[in-house]
Design an enzyme around this catalytic site. Structure first.
Site, PDB file in Angstrom:
ATOM      1  N   CYS A 155       0.829  -1.216   0.000  1.00 59.75           N
ATOM      2  CA  CYS A 155       0.000   0.000   0.000  1.00 59.75           C
ATOM      3  C   CYS A 155       0.861   1.264   0.000  1.00 59.75           C
ATOM      4  O   CYS A 155       0.642   2.181  -0.800  1.00 59.75           O
ATOM      5  CB  CYS A 155      -0.959  -0.014   1.182  1.00 59.75           C
ATOM      6  SG  CYS A 155      -0.204  -0.523   2.740  1.00 59.75           S
TER       7      CYS A 155
HETATM    8  N1  NAP Z   1      -4.224  -4.944   5.395  1.00 59.88           N
HETATM    9  C1  NAP Z   1      -3.742  -4.174   4.423  1.00 59.88           C
HETATM   10  O1  NAP Z   1      -3.996  -2.967   4.374  1.00 59.88           O
HETATM   11  C2  NAP Z   1      -2.862  -4.760   3.344  1.00 59.88           C
HETATM   12  C3  NAP Z   1      -2.483  -3.934   2.286  1.00 59.88           C
HETATM   13  C4  NAP Z   1      -1.657  -4.461   1.276  1.00 59.88           C
HETATM   14  C5  NAP Z   1      -1.220  -5.774   1.357  1.00 59.88           C
HETATM   15  N2  NAP Z   1      -1.578  -6.538   2.425  1.00 59.88           N
HETATM   16  C6  NAP Z   1      -1.073  -7.906   2.476  1.00 59.88           C
HETATM   17  O2  NAP Z   1      -2.141  -8.805   2.220  1.00 59.88           O
HETATM   18  C7  NAP Z   1      -1.944 -10.013   2.957  1.00 59.88           C
HETATM   19  C8  NAP Z   1      -3.177 -10.244   3.826  1.00 59.88           C
HETATM   20  O3  NAP Z   1      -3.307  -9.148   4.719  1.00 59.88           O
HETATM   21  P1  NAP Z   1      -4.604  -8.957   5.625  1.00 59.88           P
HETATM   22  O4  NAP Z   1      -4.503  -7.590   6.199  1.00 59.88           O
HETATM   23  O5  NAP Z   1      -5.819  -9.358   4.887  1.00 59.88           O
HETATM   24  O6  NAP Z   1      -4.310 -10.039   6.780  1.00 59.88           O
HETATM   25  P2  NAP Z   1      -5.315 -10.658   7.841  1.00 59.88           P
HETATM   26  O7  NAP Z   1      -6.504  -9.784   8.008  1.00 59.88           O
HETATM   27  O8  NAP Z   1      -4.495 -10.943   9.047  1.00 59.88           O
HETATM   28  O9  NAP Z   1      -5.780 -12.041   7.186  1.00 59.88           O
HETATM   29  C9  NAP Z   1      -4.860 -13.085   6.968  1.00 59.88           C
HETATM   30  C10 NAP Z   1      -5.569 -14.255   6.305  1.00 59.88           C
HETATM   31  O10 NAP Z   1      -4.638 -15.302   6.061  1.00 59.88           O
HETATM   32  C11 NAP Z   1      -5.061 -16.503   6.713  1.00 59.88           C
HETATM   33  N3  NAP Z   1      -3.845 -17.133   7.245  1.00 59.88           N
HETATM   34  C12 NAP Z   1      -3.040 -16.668   8.218  1.00 59.88           C
HETATM   35  N4  NAP Z   1      -1.963 -17.466   8.339  1.00 59.88           N
HETATM   36  C13 NAP Z   1      -2.099 -18.445   7.426  1.00 59.88           C
HETATM   37  C14 NAP Z   1      -1.304 -19.563   7.076  1.00 59.88           C
HETATM   38  N5  NAP Z   1      -0.165 -19.844   7.683  1.00 59.88           N
HETATM   39  N6  NAP Z   1      -1.748 -20.360   6.093  1.00 59.88           N
HETATM   40  C15 NAP Z   1      -2.902 -20.102   5.471  1.00 59.88           C
HETATM   41  N7  NAP Z   1      -3.694 -19.049   5.768  1.00 59.88           N
HETATM   42  C16 NAP Z   1      -3.282 -18.236   6.732  1.00 59.88           C
HETATM   43  C17 NAP Z   1      -6.020 -16.080   7.777  1.00 59.88           C
HETATM   44  O11 NAP Z   1      -6.919 -17.165   7.989  1.00 59.88           O
HETATM   45  P3  NAP Z   1      -7.686 -17.416   9.376  1.00 59.88           P
HETATM   46  O12 NAP Z   1      -8.166 -16.081   9.843  1.00 59.88           O
HETATM   47  O13 NAP Z   1      -8.785 -18.310   8.964  1.00 59.88           O
HETATM   48  O14 NAP Z   1      -6.703 -18.052  10.308  1.00 59.88           O
HETATM   49  C18 NAP Z   1      -6.692 -14.868   7.124  1.00 59.88           C
HETATM   50  O15 NAP Z   1      -7.679 -15.306   6.227  1.00 59.88           O
HETATM   51  C19 NAP Z   1      -0.664  -9.807   3.786  1.00 59.88           C
HETATM   52  O16 NAP Z   1       0.431 -10.380   3.114  1.00 59.88           O
HETATM   53  C20 NAP Z   1      -0.524  -8.299   3.833  1.00 59.88           C
HETATM   54  O17 NAP Z   1       0.805  -7.860   3.974  1.00 59.88           O
HETATM   55  C21 NAP Z   1      -2.416  -6.074   3.408  1.00 59.88           C
END
Ligand code: NAP
Length: 351
Positions: A155
Site C-alpha cells: 500500500c
Molecule cells: N491490510 C492491508 O492494508 C494490506 C495492504 C496491502 C497488502 N496486504 C497484504 O495482504 C496479505 C493479507 O493481509 P490482511 O490484512 O488481509 O491479513 P489478515 O486480516 O491478518 O488475514 C490473513 C488471512 O490469512 C489466513 N492465514 C493466516 N496465516 C495463514 C497460514 N499460515 N496459512 C494459510 N492461511 C493463513 C487467515 O486465515 P484465518 O483467519 O482463517 O486463520 C486470514 O484469512 C498480507 O500479506 C498483507 O501484507 C495487506
C-alpha cells in the site's frame, strides 16, 4: 476471446484483504468466486467470517483448507491474501497447474537476495521471482496483461511510486536522496489483534514503527527503478495513526532548478491522463485520505518549494482497495483482458 466467467479463488478469505476481494469480486461481471481458503476459520462461511457481507450471493460459501492442487482444480485465477511467506510456498504448485496467481503479500516483489534481510526468510521459489510482473497497472500495464504471476504492490509502495515515478522519469526531481514519510490506519496491520493495535494503545496516538527497516523501503526503490531506469535511494519512515483505513505518503526529493508546482502538477496530469484511478489535484489543493476511502483511487498532489530546493509529493490511497484488493482486481482485469475498471469504484465513502 474473453471468457464469459473466470473462476477465482480467494486465499485468506477470512482476513481484511480477503473480505475486500470478496466484496468487490461479487460485483464483477466476468468472474465467479469458486473457492475460499483460510486457516483458523475453516468450516465457517464467508458471512460468518465477514458479517457485513451477509447479503452477497456468495455469503454461504464455506471456507476450505488451502491445498495447491484443490485450489488450482477450482479456479483459473488465485488471489492470495495470506501473510508473507505463505504464497511463496503455495504459488508454484498452483502456477504449475495452470492457474494465474495474484499475490497481495510481499513474496514476489523483490529479488531473492533481499528476502532474508527484509522479510526474514530464504525465498523457497526464487525461479519465479523474475517471472512475476510488478502490479502497478498505471506503470507496468503491458507486462501485467497476460502475466501468470503478479506481485501486487504494498500500500505504501503504491502511493509513493505513483507519485514520484513520472517526476523522476522526466528529470524534474532527483532519485538519489528520497525521503518518504508514511501514515497508515490500523487495518493495514490485518485483523489479527496485538496490544499495539488495540483501541487503548492507538486512540490519540501517532507513532513511527520499523524505522528504518520497513520492508516497503526496497520495494519503493525497486519500483521506481523499474519505472524510470534510474536507481533510487529511499529512506522510509512509516507511522500508525488512529484511523481505520487510509495510507498517506509524503515524499521529499531534490527539485531541479527552476521547476515549479505547475510543472510538477502538469507532468503528473500528463502521465496519468485518461487513467481512471489516478486523481491529480490542481496546485493549492490538498490530498485527503478520507476522500479515497472505499475507492480504487489514488489522490496525488505535488508542490515545489524553491526556497529549500525540494519537491513534495503527497499521495493517498485506501490501503485495502487501491493499496490491496482493488489493485489486485485491476491487475486481474488486465491479465484476463477485462475492462480495467470492472468491479472497481471510483467514488469514495464520505464522510
Ligand atoms: N491490510 C492491508 O492494508 C494490506 C495492504 C496491502 C497488502 N496486504 C497484504 O495482504 C496479505 C493479507 O493481509 P490482511 O490484512 O488481509 O491479513 P489478515 O486480516 O491478518 O488475514 C490473513 C488471512 O490469512 C489466513 N492465514 C493466516 N496465516 C495463514 C497460514 N499460515 N496459512 C494459510 N492461511 C493463513 C487467515 O486465515 P484465518 O483467519 O482463517 O486463520 C486470514 O484469512 C498480507 O500479506 C498483507 O501484507 C495487506
Amino acid at each position: 476471446m474473453i471468457p464469459k466467467r473466470v473462476t477465482v479463488a480467494i486465499l485468506g478469505a477470512s482476513g481484511y484483504g480477503g473480505g475486500e476481494l470478496a466484496r468487490l469480486l461479487s460485483g464483477h461481471p466476468g468472474t465467479e468466486i469458486a473457492f475460499l481458503g483460510a486457516r483458523g476459520s475453516i468450516g465457517g462461511t464467508l458471512a460468518t467470517a465477514h458479517p457485513h457481507l451477509a447479503g452477497l450471493p456468495e455469503a454461504g460459501l464455506v471456507l476450505e483448507p488451502i491445498d495447491a492442487e484443490a485450489v488450482a482444480e477450482h479456479a483459473r485465477v488465485v488471489f492470495s491474501a495470506l501473510p508473507h511467506g505463505a504464497a511463496a510456498e503455495l504459488a508454484p504448485g498452483m502456477l504449475q497447474r495452470g492457474a494465474a496467481v495474484i499475490d497481495l503479500s510481499g513474496d514476489f516483489r523483490l529479488p531473492a537476495a533481499a528476502y532474508p534481510e527484509w522479510y526474514g526468510f530464504e525465498h523457497p521459489a526464487p525461479e519465479w521471482l523474475d517471472k512475476a510482473a510488478y502490479g502497478v497497472p498505471e506503470l507496468f500495464g503491458d507486462q501485467i496483461a497476460g502475466a501468470a504471476l503478479v506481485a501486487n504492490p504494498g500500500c505504501y509502495a503504491t502511493a509513493a511510486i505513483l507519485g514520484l515515478a513520472p517526476l523522476i522519469g522526466s528529470g524534474m526531481v532527483e532519485s538519489s536522496a528520497i525521503r518518504v514519510d508514511g501514515k497508515t490506519g490500523l487495518s493495514g496491520a490485518g485483523k489479527g489483534a496485538t496490544e499495539s493495535t488495540t483501541f487503548n494503545a492507538s486512540e490519540d496516538s501517532i507513532r513511527p514503527y520499523r524505522v528504518p527497516r520497513h520492508q516497503h523501503t526496497p520495494e519503493i526503490e525497486r519500483g521506481l527503478e523499474l519505472a524510470t531506469g534510474t536507481p533510487a535511494s529511499v529512506l522510509f519512515v512509516p507511522h500508525l495513526v488512529p484511523a481505520v483505513r487510509g495510507v498517506v505518503t509524503t515524499t521529499y526529493a531534490k527539485l531541479d532548478a527552476g521547476i515549479t508546482t505547475e510543472d510538477l502538477t502538469g507532468r503528473l496530469q500528463e502521465a496519468y491522463a485518461g487513467r481512471p484511478f489516478v486523481r491529480v489535484l490542481p496546485p493549492g489543493a490538498m490530498v485527503d485520505s478520507k476522500r479515497v476511502r472505499g475507492s480504487n483511487v489514488v489522490e496525488l498532489q505535488a508542490v515545489a518549494d524553491p526556497r529549500t530546493g525540494t519537491a513534495v509529493v503527497v499521495a493517498a490511497v485506501d490501503n485495502l482497495v487501491k493499496g490491496a484488493a482493488g489493485q489486485a482486481i485491476q491487475n486481474m482485469n488486465l491479465v484476463h483482458g477485462f475492462d480495467e475498471s470492472a468491479a472497481l469504484p471510483t467514488a469514495g465513502l464520505y464522510p
